[in-house]
Each structure stands twice: as structure tokens, then as C-alpha cells.
Motif scaffolding. Structure first.
Motif, PDB file in Angstrom:
ATOM      1  N   SER A 231      -5.915  -7.111   9.757  1.00 47.56           N
ATOM      2  CA  SER A 231      -6.005  -6.844  11.196  1.00 47.56           C
ATOM      3  C   SER A 231      -4.891  -5.927  11.702  1.00 47.56           C
ATOM      4  CB  SER A 231      -5.962  -8.165  11.975  1.00 47.56           C
ATOM      5  OG  SER A 231      -4.683  -8.768  11.890  1.00 47.56           O
ATOM      6  N   ARG A 232      -3.903  -5.648  10.885  1.00 54.32           N
ATOM      7  CA  ARG A 232      -2.779  -4.812  11.311  1.00 54.32           C
ATOM      8  C   ARG A 232      -2.809  -3.513  10.500  1.00 54.32           C
ATOM      9  NH1 ARG A 232      -1.659 -10.006  11.853  1.00 54.32           N
ATOM     10  NH2 ARG A 232      -0.531 -10.644  13.729  1.00 54.32           N
ATOM     11  N   SER A 233      -3.305  -2.468  11.134  1.00 54.44           N
ATOM     12  CA  SER A 233      -3.514  -1.215  10.404  1.00 54.44           C
ATOM     13  C   SER A 233      -2.203  -0.625   9.908  1.00 54.44           C
ATOM     14  CB  SER A 233      -4.246  -0.207  11.297  1.00 54.44           C
ATOM     15  OG  SER A 233      -3.535   0.005  12.506  1.00 54.44           O
ATOM     16  N   TRP A 234      -1.131  -0.771  10.665  1.00 55.31           N
ATOM     17  CA  TRP A 234       0.148  -0.220  10.209  1.00 55.31           C
ATOM     18  C   TRP A 234       0.632  -0.950   8.959  1.00 55.31           C
ATOM     19  CZ3 TRP A 234       4.353  -3.424   9.821  1.00 55.31           C
ATOM     20  CH2 TRP A 234       4.296  -4.641  10.528  1.00 55.31           C
ATOM     21  N   LEU A 235       0.341  -2.260   8.874  1.00 56.26           N
ATOM     22  CA  LEU A 235       0.810  -3.053   7.747  1.00 56.26           C
ATOM     23  C   LEU A 235       0.057  -2.695   6.469  1.00 56.26           C
ATOM     24  CD1 LEU A 235       2.678  -5.441   6.888  1.00 56.26           C
ATOM     25  CD2 LEU A 235       0.765  -6.956   7.424  1.00 56.26           C
ATOM     26  N   TRP A 236      -1.285  -2.783   6.537  1.00 50.90           N
ATOM     27  CA  TRP A 236      -2.021  -2.477   5.312  1.00 50.90           C
ATOM     28  C   TRP A 236      -1.987  -0.987   4.995  1.00 50.90           C
ATOM     29  CZ3 TRP A 236      -5.970   0.906   5.713  1.00 50.90           C
ATOM     30  CH2 TRP A 236      -6.737   0.944   6.882  1.00 50.90           C
ATOM     31  N   GLY A 237      -1.749  -0.166   6.031  1.00 53.89           N
ATOM     32  CA  GLY A 237      -1.617   1.263   5.769  1.00 53.89           C
ATOM     33  C   GLY A 237      -0.395   1.572   4.924  1.00 53.89           C
ATOM     34  N   VAL A 238       0.747   0.975   5.290  1.00 53.90           N
ATOM     35  CA  VAL A 238       1.972   1.196   4.514  1.00 53.90           C
ATOM     36  C   VAL A 238       1.796   0.675   3.094  1.00 53.90           C
ATOM     37  CG1 VAL A 238       4.385   0.520   4.253  1.00 53.90           C
ATOM     38  CG2 VAL A 238       3.529   1.217   6.491  1.00 53.90           C
ATOM     39  N   ILE A 239       1.254  -0.525   2.968  1.00 56.72           N
ATOM     40  CA  ILE A 239       1.150  -1.125   1.637  1.00 56.72           C
ATOM     41  C   ILE A 239       0.150  -0.352   0.772  1.00 56.72           C
ATOM     42  CG2 ILE A 239       0.489  -3.216   0.386  1.00 56.72           C
ATOM     43  CD1 ILE A 239       1.671  -4.820   2.666  1.00 56.72           C
ATOM     44  N   SER A 240      -0.934   0.147   1.378  1.00 58.86           N
ATOM     45  CA  SER A 240      -1.888   0.955   0.613  1.00 58.86           C
ATOM     46  C   SER A 240      -1.228   2.225   0.090  1.00 58.86           C
ATOM     47  CB  SER A 240      -3.090   1.311   1.490  1.00 58.86           C
ATOM     48  OG  SER A 240      -3.784   0.150   1.890  1.00 58.86           O
ATOM     49  N   ILE A 241      -0.485   2.891   0.948  1.00 61.32           N
ATOM     50  CA  ILE A 241       0.228   4.094   0.520  1.00 61.32           C
ATOM     51  C   ILE A 241       1.271   3.740  -0.533  1.00 61.32           C
ATOM     52  CG2 ILE A 241       1.796   5.923   1.294  1.00 61.32           C
ATOM     53  CD1 ILE A 241       0.312   5.786   4.021  1.00 61.32           C
ATOM     54  N   TRP A 242       1.902   2.580  -0.342  1.00 59.40           N
ATOM     55  CA  TRP A 242       2.974   2.178  -1.248  1.00 59.40           C
ATOM     56  C   TRP A 242       2.452   1.809  -2.629  1.00 59.40           C
ATOM     57  CZ3 TRP A 242       7.452   3.735   0.097  1.00 59.40           C
ATOM     58  CH2 TRP A 242       8.589   3.288  -0.564  1.00 59.40           C
ATOM     59  N   THR A 243       1.202   1.366  -2.727  1.00 57.42           N
ATOM     60  CA  THR A 243       0.657   1.092  -4.064  1.00 57.42           C
ATOM     61  C   THR A 243       0.556   2.380  -4.877  1.00 57.42           C
ATOM     62  OG1 THR A 243      -1.617   1.274  -3.228  1.00 57.42           O
ATOM     63  CG2 THR A 243      -0.651  -0.919  -3.286  1.00 57.42           C
ATOM     64  N   VAL A 244       0.210   3.478  -4.209  1.00 61.01           N
ATOM     65  CA  VAL A 244       0.180   4.776  -4.896  1.00 61.01           C
ATOM     66  C   VAL A 244       1.588   5.152  -5.344  1.00 61.01           C
ATOM     67  CG1 VAL A 244      -0.347   7.232  -4.641  1.00 61.01           C
ATOM     68  CG2 VAL A 244      -1.832   5.509  -3.578  1.00 61.01           C
ATOM     69  N   TYR A 245       2.556   4.921  -4.480  1.00 62.28           N
ATOM     70  CA  TYR A 245       3.935   5.221  -4.832  1.00 62.28           C
ATOM     71  C   TYR A 245       4.398   4.373  -6.020  1.00 62.28           C
ATOM     72  CZ  TYR A 245       9.015   5.459  -4.455  1.00 62.28           C
ATOM     73  OH  TYR A 245      10.346   5.612  -4.723  1.00 62.28           O
ATOM     74  N   GLY A 246       4.052   3.081  -6.005  1.00 65.42           N
ATOM     75  CA  GLY A 246       4.452   2.211  -7.106  1.00 65.42           C
ATOM     76  C   GLY A 246       3.840   2.625  -8.427  1.00 65.42           C
ATOM     77  N   LEU A 247       2.580   3.038  -8.382  1.00 61.81           N
ATOM     78  CA  LEU A 247       1.877   3.426  -9.607  1.00 61.81           C
ATOM     79  C   LEU A 247       2.402   4.737 -10.177  1.00 61.81           C
ATOM     80  CD1 LEU A 247      -0.541   3.034 -11.590  1.00 61.81           C
ATOM     81  CD2 LEU A 247      -1.925   4.314  -9.949  1.00 61.81           C
ATOM     82  N   THR A 248       2.652   5.714  -9.323  1.00 60.57           N
ATOM     83  CA  THR A 248       2.926   7.062  -9.801  1.00 60.57           C
ATOM     84  C   THR A 248       4.397   7.463  -9.755  1.00 60.57           C
ATOM     85  OG1 THR A 248       2.523   7.960  -7.588  1.00 60.57           O
ATOM     86  CG2 THR A 248       0.640   7.841  -9.083  1.00 60.57           C
ATOM     87  N   VAL A 249       5.211   6.741  -8.953  1.00 57.56           N
ATOM     88  CA  VAL A 249       6.607   7.145  -8.783  1.00 57.56           C
ATOM     89  C   VAL A 249       7.561   6.033  -9.209  1.00 57.56           C
ATOM     90  CG1 VAL A 249       8.347   8.013  -7.173  1.00 57.56           C
ATOM     91  CG2 VAL A 249       5.960   8.682  -6.892  1.00 57.56           C
ATOM     92  N   ALA A 250       7.536   4.918  -8.475  1.00 57.86           N
ATOM     93  CA  ALA A 250       8.519   3.854  -8.726  1.00 57.86           C
ATOM     94  C   ALA A 250       8.334   3.220 -10.096  1.00 57.86           C
ATOM     95  CB  ALA A 250       8.415   2.787  -7.628  1.00 57.86           C
ATOM     96  N   GLY A 251       7.078   3.003 -10.501  1.00 56.60           N
ATOM     97  CA  GLY A 251       6.834   2.385 -11.795  1.00 56.60           C
ATOM     98  C   GLY A 251       7.356   3.218 -12.953  1.00 56.60           C
ATOM     99  N   PRO A 252       6.929   4.489 -13.080  1.00 57.13           N
ATOM    100  CA  PRO A 252       7.431   5.308 -14.195  1.00 57.13           C
ATOM    101  C   PRO A 252       8.918   5.644 -14.094  1.00 57.13           C
ATOM    102  CG  PRO A 252       5.374   6.194 -13.309  1.00 57.13           C
ATOM    103  CD  PRO A 252       5.831   5.133 -12.355  1.00 57.13           C
TER     104      PRO A 252
END
Length: 423
Positions: A231-252
Motif C-alpha cells: 500500500s506504500r508506493s514509496w516503500l515498495w518502490g525503493v525496495i524493488s529498485i534496491w533488489t536490482v542494486y543488490g543483484l547487480t552491484v552490492a552482491g558482486p
């Protein structure tokens, strides 16, 4: 800031000043001590496992399995920890988690002190520690706004001490291993759980106001947390973007940085760079003490532009002084973002749902970072680690652009209670 109470007589027209509540109240001092001890203890674990298992002639993969099982148990159970913390209070769950992990760390201390424990026992106790961490972590987010009159300041102070303890933990473990053995490092870890549990036992947090609804089943509470999250677009928006960051940047980034720096400059240089990163994190927390942006997530997103600088320097094979500068900038940027993000979540999400929201955040981020770490080796083998890091630098810039392009994220204001804390 003044109230509307006026003195009588000659002083009738002089307003009586009201001092804002201090951050360093009894509860916050205890929480501060508990977090400092916990992060110090966490920092001893990788060194203790490496020294104990490798010293006993175990293969290097055994260390990876022990730490990986901890991470897997944490990722699987953290959502359950969020529901339980909302149901039974965060303080109770954090005390329970500390008391669950303390005997496991003590057993590892005894086992490594007297000999070489079987791997199945090490792996099992590592899983128990991961479950305990999953039960503990969600309560951290909801406790801070309950005990701190200034949430951003509290998060910033905690970020500084966590950065310092992150540097001190491995150093303490290395000293204990050198003077005694790996069992001594695990004993220190067990002691930090005891300190943390005592601090939470001594805290006196007023009960949360009634939420106006009855608790449902465990599954329904988990589903309700998901609906609150969506129900909170700013919350799931950040986390959705952050999953991409975790997969491609922070993880490697972590394993590739370790392999490149250690292979090219030695393990001592790598350890120094990690210490510099921790010093940058401390500075990021100090900056967050002073800077009070009207739009915290937008401010934090801009700060994240420091991360691709570090990745580009690593990918280009820069000299050690430049790598140190990159690590310092990255540590500062990421710590500042974390304070802004944590403060936004803790002040905009209702208290009765905060533990579950934090659990969804942690679970999503951790899972994708784990996948990114697992894939980093094969991908780097195909295109080279430098190419992966340079690609990560470009993606990190796109992540910042995405955060700033989504209006609910970019325009999220400082919460009203945070504005009042400054008046």
C-alpha cells in the motif's frame, strides 16, 4: 520552543522555555550499549570460523558453508521474526533471540578451545545463530522510534557506533585468536549476546497504544504485512529498485573487491581498505547528525552517487591511495543513505506494522545480494571481474536515477514528528 505557561507578577509576560527531550535517556543508553556489543560480536564470527576451521585442517569451503548457512537461515526466518515481534513485542523477541544465540556461541567456544568439533555441529549451530538473528533484527527498527525523541539523530548515532564496532570486531577476533585460539573469539561473541540481553531486560518501554484490531493467525498477519507493504508506493518502490542494486552491484562488489585487491595487493591492503570504508561509514553517520533534508530519500539517493566512484576505481585498477579514497567515499555515501532510509521507514510506517515492514525490506535485500554474490564468480569468469565492477558502476548510477525519477520516493517529506523534534 516555548509553551503557553506564563509566570505571575513581574514575570507574567516572560514565557517559560521548555527543553526538548534528550536523546540520551536511559532506554536509549541501554539500546546503544546493546547494539554496540552486538555489532562487535558479529564482527568476530567470520574471523573465528576461518581461524577455527582452517586451523583444524578443514577446507576453505567449510568456512563458506558455515557463513552461508547462517545467511540462509536468517533470510528464511526474518519474515517470521517480523510477525512475532509485532505479536509479542520487539523487546521480548530480541531478548529471546539473544538467549537463543548465547548457548550456541558458548558451545562453539568450548568446542574450538578443546579441539576440532565435527562439521555437522558447526553447521547446525550456525543455523541456530542465523535463526536467532532473524528473530532479533526486525525489532531494531520499531524500537528506535519508541525510545528516541529524534529518530534521525538516533539512527545517525547508532550508525557511527556500528561502523566503529564493525572495524573493531575483526581486530578483536584476530587478537584473541593470536593470543589464545578460535574458541576465545567465540567466547567473546557469546559475551556480547549476554550484554545485549541484559540491556534489553533493563529497558522500560511503555506499551504501544492499542491498534484497534484483534490479532489473526500467523499466516493472516504475514499476509496483512504484505498488504501494508504494497500500500506504500514509496516503500515498495525503493525496495524493488534496491533488489536490482543488490543483484547487480552490492552482491558482486564484496567478493570481487576481495579477490581483486587481495590478488593484486595482498590481504593486508584489503583489510586496510575495509577499515577505511568503516571510517567513511562513521563520517556518513556524523553527516546525518547535522544534515536535515526536507526530502530525506531524495537526499539519500543523491549521496549514493559516491558508490559508483568506488566501483569505477576498482574496475579501472586504480592505485591503492585512489582505492582508499573510493572506499572512504563509498562508506560515507552508503551510511548517509541508510540513516535517511531507516528514518523514513520508522517515521512513516505505523508502529504496529513496522517490524513486518522491516522484515520484508531485509529479506528482499539479503536474498538478492546472496544471488548476486553466487553469480558474481561465474559471470566474472566469463567477462572478467573488472568488467563486472564497471558495469556495476553504471547500474549504480541508473539506480540513483530511478530513485529520483519515482515521484513518491523523490517527494517523500520528513515526517511531522521529525519536524517537531527540530523545533
Amino acid at each position: 520552543m516555548t509553551d503557553n505557561t506564563y509566570k505571575s507578577g513581574a514575570e507574567a509576560l516572560i514565557p517559560v522555555p521548555v527543553e526538548p527531550p534528550t536523546l540520551w535517556n536511559r532506554n536509549f543508553r541501554l539500546f546503544f550499549t546493546a547494539r554496540a556489543a552486538a555489532v562487535l560480536g558479529e564482527g568476530t564470527v567470520p574471523v573465528a570460523f576461518a581461524a577455527g576451521l582452517l586451523g583444524a585442517g578443514r577446507p576453505g569451503s567449510a568456512v563458506g558453508y558455515a557463513l552461508g548457512l547462517w545467511t540462509a537461515a536468517f533470510a528464511v526466518f526474518v519474515l517470521f521474526g517480523g510477525v512475532l515481534a509485532d505479536r509479542f513485542t520487539a523487546r521480548r523477541m530480541m531478548i529471546t533471540a539473544d538467549l537463543l544465540r548465547l548457548p550456541g556461541a558458548a558451545l562453539l567456544a568450548v568446542a574450538f578451545a578443546v579441539g576440532s568439533p565435527p562439521l555437522w555441529a558447526v553447521y547446525g549451530l550456525s543455523v541456530v545463530a542465523g535463526v536467532g538473528a532473524a528473530l532479533f533484527q526486525p525489532g531494531v527498527a520499531s524500537t528506535i522510534p519508541r525510545i528516541a525523541p529524534d529518530v534521525q539523530r538516533a539512527n545517525a548515532v547508532l550508525r557511527v557506533v556500528e561502523a566503529l564496532m564493525t572495524m573493531a570486531g575483526p581486530a578483536l577476533a584476530g587478537l584473541l585468536v593470536a593470543l589464545w585460539n578460535a574458541g576465545a573469539a567465540f567466547a567473546a561473541n557469546a559475551a556480547t549476546f549476554a550484554v545485549s540481553a541484559v540491556c534489553f531486560l533493563l529497558m522500560r518501554i511503555p506499551p504501544a497504544p492499542p491498534g484497534g484490531r484483534q490479532r489473526g493467525s500467523f499466516a493472516s498477519e504475514l499476509a496483512l504485512g504484505w498488504r501494508e507493504f504494497r500500500s506504500r508506493s514509496w516503500l515498495w518502490g525503493v525496495i524493488s529498485i534496491w533488489t536490482v542494486y543488490g543483484l547487480t552491484v552490492a552482491g558482486p562488489m564484496v567478493p570481487l573487491t576481495a579477490s581483486l585487491v587481495t590478488g593484486g595487493h595482498g590481504s593486508a591492503v584489503y583489510g586496510t581498505l575495509m577499515a577505511v570504508n568503516g571510517a567513511g561509514s562513521a563520517l556518513g553517520g556524523l553527516l546525518a547528525l547535522r544534515i536535515r533534508p526536507r526530502r530525506p530519500l531524495a537526499s539519500g539517493a543523491v549521496a549514493l552517487l559516491g558508490l559508483p566512484v568506488n566501483l569505477a576505481l576498482l574496475g579501472l585498477g586504480a592505485p591503492v591511495p585512489a582505492l582508499a579514497a573510493g572506499q572512504f567515499v563509498a562508506g560515507t555515501a552508503f551510511a548517509y543513505w541508510l540513516v535517511m532510509w531507516s528514518t523514513a521507514v520508522q517515521t512513516h510506517v505505523p508502529q504496529e506494522a513496522l517490524n513486518r515492514m522491516h522484515a520484508y525490506d531485509v529479506a528482499g535485500s539479503l536474498l538478492m545480494m546472496g544471488v548476486g554474490r553466487a553469480l558474481s564468480g561465474p559471470v566474472a569468469g566469463l567477462v572478467g571481474p573488472e568488467a563486472v565492477l564497471l558495469a556495476g558502476a553504471g547500474i549504480a548510477v541508473l539506480v540513483v536515477a530511478a530513485l529520483l525519477s519515482v515521484r513518491p520516493i523523490r517527494d517523500l517529506p520528513r515526517a511531522p514528528q521529525e519536524i517537531r523534534s527540530l523545533s
